[in-house]
Every structure is written in C-alpha cells, then in structure tokens.
Design a protein around this motif. Sequence first.
Motif, PDB file in Angstrom:
ATOM      1  N   SER A  58       0.834  -1.204   0.000  1.00 51.63           N
ATOM      2  CA  SER A  58       0.000   0.000   0.000  1.00 51.63           C
ATOM      3  C   SER A  58       0.871   1.257   0.000  1.00 51.63           C
ATOM      4  O   SER A  58       0.538   2.247  -0.653  1.00 51.63           O
ATOM      5  N   LYS A  59       2.009   1.210   0.705  1.00 54.61           N
ATOM      6  CA  LYS A  59       2.919   2.368   0.693  1.00 54.61           C
ATOM      7  C   LYS A  59       3.534   2.555  -0.689  1.00 54.61           C
ATOM      8  O   LYS A  59       3.672   3.686  -1.156  1.00 54.61           O
ATOM      9  N   LYS A  62       0.887   4.097  -2.848  1.00 56.37           N
ATOM     10  CA  LYS A  62       0.719   5.518  -2.545  1.00 56.37           C
ATOM     11  C   LYS A  62       1.857   6.330  -3.142  1.00 56.37           C
ATOM     12  O   LYS A  62       1.627   7.404  -3.704  1.00 56.37           O
ATOM     13  N   MET A  63       3.082   5.819  -3.038  1.00 53.83           N
ATOM     14  CA  MET A  63       4.219   6.531  -3.612  1.00 53.83           C
ATOM     15  C   MET A  63       4.073   6.644  -5.131  1.00 53.83           C
ATOM     16  O   MET A  63       4.364   7.704  -5.712  1.00 53.83           O
TER      17      MET A  63
END
Length: 103
Positions: A58-59, A62-63
Amino acid sequence: MPTAENDGADLRTVLAKLDTMQEDLSEVKKDQREERDARVALAARTDALEKRDTLILSKIDKMAIDDAERAGATRLTMWVASMLGPTGIATLAAALYHLFSHP
C-alpha cells in the motif's frame, strides 16, 4: 490347568502392557500438542508477514500515485507556461498576487 499364580502373572503382564500403552498414548498426545502449537505459531507468523507485505504494497502504491500526480502537475504547469508565454506568466503571477494579497 490355570492356577492362581498363572492368573496373577497374566494379570501383571496385561497391566504392564496397559501401562506401556498409556505412556505411548501420552507421548502421542504430547507430540500432537507440540505440532498444534507449532502450527498456531506458524499461522500467526504468516499472518504477521502478510500484514507487513500488505502495508508495504500500500505504501508503494501511494508513492506511485503521488509520483504520478506530481508528474501530471509538472506537465500541466509546463503546458500552461508554454501556452501563456513569458508575458502571460507575468500577468498570471500578478493577478494571483493581487487576488491573495488584498482581502
């Protein structure tokens, strides 16, 4: 002909076998508990790793979205700058300054 001694010896033999079987059964139950505990620990570890992987993914997503938004904003800014030209940019900057500096 059976005697009381033979019956007693047979009974002792049967009881000894029964004790051995009970000890074996206790060992089997102990091994089963250990295997069950190991499976539970493995399942908990697997769940923790899956949660960590989900968080990492998920990170990363998002990035990637943030990078795409920045790239889009940069392209839009460059397009507006090319359409307005130097004079148009100065006019736009003056209008924005006037808009936000005078309440």
